[in-house]
Scaffold this motif. Sequence first.
Motif, mmCIF file in Angstrom:
data_model
loop_
_atom_site.group_PDB
_atom_site.id
_atom_site.type_symbol
_atom_site.label_atom_id
_atom_site.label_comp_id
_atom_site.label_asym_id
_atom_site.label_seq_id
_atom_site.Cartn_x
_atom_site.Cartn_y
_atom_site.Cartn_z
ATOM 1 N N SER A 70 -8.581 10.893 -13.585
ATOM 2 C CA SER A 70 -8.250 10.095 -12.526
ATOM 3 C C SER A 70 -6.857 9.547 -12.634
ATOM 4 O O SER A 70 -5.944 9.274 -11.723
ATOM 5 N N ILE A 71 -6.323 9.056 -13.875
ATOM 6 C CA ILE A 71 -4.934 8.640 -14.194
ATOM 7 C C ILE A 71 -4.029 9.417 -13.841
ATOM 8 O O ILE A 71 -2.994 9.089 -13.170
ATOM 9 N N PRO A 72 -3.907 10.790 -14.206
ATOM 10 C CA PRO A 72 -3.112 11.742 -14.035
ATOM 11 C C PRO A 72 -2.836 11.851 -12.288
ATOM 12 O O PRO A 72 -1.931 11.936 -11.591
ATOM 13 N N ILE A 73 -4.088 11.827 -11.691
ATOM 14 C CA ILE A 73 -4.160 11.904 -10.263
ATOM 15 C C ILE A 73 -3.444 10.804 -9.756
ATOM 16 O O ILE A 73 -2.500 10.862 -8.522
ATOM 17 N N GLY A 110 -8.528 8.167 -8.318
ATOM 18 C CA GLY A 110 -7.032 8.188 -8.347
ATOM 19 C C GLY A 110 -6.462 7.943 -6.979
ATOM 20 O O GLY A 110 -5.490 7.048 -6.821
ATOM 21 N N PHE A 111 -7.088 8.351 -5.988
ATOM 22 C CA PHE A 111 -6.497 8.014 -4.636
ATOM 23 C C PHE A 111 -6.714 6.463 -4.178
ATOM 24 O O PHE A 111 -5.746 5.896 -3.725
ATOM 25 N N ALA A 112 -8.011 6.056 -4.507
ATOM 26 C CA ALA A 112 -8.323 4.555 -4.410
ATOM 27 C C ALA A 112 -7.281 3.693 -5.312
ATOM 28 O O ALA A 112 -6.711 2.670 -4.830
ATOM 29 N N LEU A 113 -7.149 4.180 -6.469
ATOM 30 C CA LEU A 113 -5.974 3.381 -7.375
ATOM 31 C C LEU A 113 -4.730 3.400 -6.919
ATOM 32 O O LEU A 113 -4.191 2.424 -6.739
ATOM 33 N N ALA A 114 -4.541 4.448 -6.244
ATOM 34 C CA ALA A 114 -2.884 4.672 -5.647
ATOM 35 C C ALA A 114 -2.793 3.786 -4.535
ATOM 36 O O ALA A 114 -1.730 3.280 -4.303
ATOM 37 N N LEU A 115 -3.952 3.722 -3.869
ATOM 38 C CA LEU A 115 -3.989 2.929 -2.401
ATOM 39 C C LEU A 115 -3.764 1.582 -2.732
ATOM 40 O O LEU A 115 -2.892 0.695 -2.370
ATOM 41 N N VAL A 116 -4.492 1.035 -4.210
ATOM 42 C CA VAL A 116 -4.420 -0.298 -4.377
ATOM 43 C C VAL A 116 -2.929 -0.738 -4.888
ATOM 44 O O VAL A 116 -2.234 -1.756 -4.528
ATOM 45 N N PHE A 117 -2.451 0.391 -5.694
ATOM 46 C CA PHE A 117 -1.062 0.539 -6.146
ATOM 47 C C PHE A 117 -0.086 0.263 -5.111
ATOM 48 O O PHE A 117 0.710 -0.888 -5.120
ATOM 49 N N THR A 118 -0.321 0.762 -4.113
ATOM 50 C CA THR A 118 0.769 0.847 -2.978
ATOM 51 C C THR A 118 0.648 -0.512 -2.206
ATOM 52 O O THR A 118 1.529 -1.252 -1.824
ATOM 53 N N VAL A 119 -0.643 -1.132 -2.165
ATOM 54 C CA VAL A 119 -0.919 -2.409 -1.425
ATOM 55 C C VAL A 119 -0.551 -3.384 -2.217
ATOM 56 O O VAL A 119 0.067 -4.482 -1.748
ATOM 57 N N ILE A 120 -0.413 -3.333 -3.614
ATOM 58 C CA ILE A 120 0.195 -4.364 -4.348
ATOM 59 C C ILE A 120 1.762 -4.160 -4.438
ATOM 60 O O ILE A 120 2.293 -5.268 -4.408
ATOM 61 N N VAL A 121 2.051 -3.046 -4.719
ATOM 62 C CA VAL A 121 3.500 -3.111 -4.772
ATOM 63 C C VAL A 121 4.548 -3.059 -3.621
ATOM 64 O O VAL A 121 5.655 -3.767 -3.747
ATOM 65 N N ASN A 122 4.009 -2.478 -2.544
ATOM 66 C CA ASN A 122 4.841 -2.828 -1.276
ATOM 67 C C ASN A 122 5.490 -4.378 -1.030
ATOM 68 O O ASN A 122 6.474 -4.064 -0.689
ATOM 69 N N PRO A 123 4.418 -5.225 -1.106
ATOM 70 C CA PRO A 123 5.104 -6.570 -0.714
ATOM 71 C C PRO A 123 6.182 -6.990 -1.775
ATOM 72 O O PRO A 123 7.135 -7.496 -1.301
#
Lengths: 428, 234
Positions: free
Chosen positions: A24-27, A363-376
């Motif tokens: 999941s981390i590479p994804i 991986g998708f869920a982590l990426a979504l969380v990542f974008t939600v955290i990083v975007n602001p």
Amino acid sequence: MWTFAWRNLLTRPLRTVLALVGLSIPILGVLGLTSLSDGLKNLVGDTLSQVQGVIILREGTPSPVFSQLPAEMEERIRAIPGVARVAPEVWQVAPSVENKTISGNVSKLAAKKIADRIKRKNQSPDSTPGKMDETQQLVSNIFDHPVLAGQDIRKHIGIKSAVFPRAMKEGRFLEPGDEGSNKIVISRKIARDNPNPETNQPRKVGDQLDIAGELFDIIGIYETGSMILDVVIVMDIDTVRRITNVPKETVSTFYVEGDDPAHNDELGEVIEQTLPTADSRGASEIMSNFGHLMNQLDKFLLATVALALVVGVVGIVNTMLMSTTERFAEFGVLRTLGWSRSNLLTLVTAESAYLGLLAGLIGFALALVFTVIVNPLIDSTGLSLFISPFNATRGLLLSIIMGTLGGLYPAWKASRLVPMAAIRLGAR
Amino acid sequence: MIIVENVHKSFRNGQREVHALRGVNCEVRQGRAAFIVGPSGSGKSTLLYLMGALDRPTSGRIVVDGLDLTTMSEVEANTYRREKIGFIFQSFNLINNLTAVENVLVSFMPRGVTPQLRARATELLTDVGLGDRLEHRPNQLSGGEQQRVAICRALVKDPVLVLADEPTGELDSRTGDEIYRVLRRLQAERQATLVVVTHDRRFINADDVVLEIQDGRLLGTSGKSRAQHDFAQA
């Protein structure tokens, strides 16, 4: 059989979780990088869609700030058939704005990092409120440091596709009467980033701004919505020359409009043929160059992620091999009960495909969380990470394929077992 | 009807050539119970597995229910095992993450389990006293209960031949008696042929066929009734 395969994964939860982490981390990496790439493409696309003319720079320079052209080139461009209007511009990085310089911001950031480390050693994490905001502000200041765009006001008046006049939100744009004066038009972002020290409110029309030690009157505020354009302070060309010591004989760029905007690319080619030292950049050409650059970057990033994916697949192979070795007796029994080799192959491959699917979803869920955290955090840059449905589907499919590939060898091995031998091996 | 004609089976064990069976001949009529007895390493299990088409003889011929196992393709052997053979193992060999009823139906999983099959499995488990254990996993069942589930797994398909390899080898004698009672009752009801590999002659009845094997050769008949046998030795 699919339920059976699913349960086989749940029977060994720890091993399943470890395999999932490995893939999941590479994804997450794939989705994170593609979201960054998409965000950059969107940003540049938004910016270039506002630039409808042709920009003439010195050949080989990456941006107007680094370009120098002889002012007398204006007449030679104007003489080219198809050219309707030519407007000279001088672009320079602002020496300082409200006493903040770009080199000062870099030093402050370095000092801040050192101070933070010392504080962290001496204090509990709770005792440093607002730490992120300050650091973030410094990083932002480096990348958002204002750029001065000096325009020949009279010659820009006739430009139909001029970006800044069309983006005005408050006040007015530069007029011939502003020539040689300290009148500026700034973006809403610059107004926000440099609040009035007395009221702590964003600067507004009528306020003044300190640029290179001189006070400038804000006569208008624009907003293009582009991170690249909204760092520009627009003023008269001679004023920029004066405060940045650019000689009269030199300009940075020429903004050129043709008779027919639909043929800007052709016009640019003619200009380049006529003036070999000039480089013509239309929006479509810049977009194409940028797209090419991004594609190269994507390939590089994907090659890096591919290595991580290989490691993930090796993890799946390892997990499935261990799983099949432990289950020799089970496979032998299934074969004696009439399961074919292909049935076993399907069972084990289904298990690894499930692993791939789960890893893809995680991986998708982590990426979504990542974008939600990083975007602001990167909001001030105008860049927004974005996972498109296409990229999400691609990441998920990639994960399933990787999982399935990882299960093929163990599945093949399990299917080749002779039932009697498998039962005996498993009984040991 | 099982016909075993001059069956040889050899295999390599490292550098050594092992002759597990050396010209075995026998016949077992449909619906009978046959016991293969003999010392460890005599070739009992090899003969049993050859009857189940889990392996092929080096030479000779085995015919079960009119099907020549030695000429079967891989696909035909799978179908034969799935539809005509029921296996029972010493270690029960149930699948740990399946319930009792799912274990009984595991043969049918690749092709899909119909409600009729599920009903038949439930009926069979209830018949052997496991009606209240249908959804239990193997680790929630005793050894005797697990072997009863294994018997149901072997018989749910109404096989022509049930092959059992030391079915009571891991059970105490009382549970072993119970298992044989269940096995014989269900075999008799279905008129299936039963072939059992065992060391324990207590469960052999007077009218059972006894195949006594040693060093890969069929020695002759033994057990409780020497007079009633259905084998022929070359």
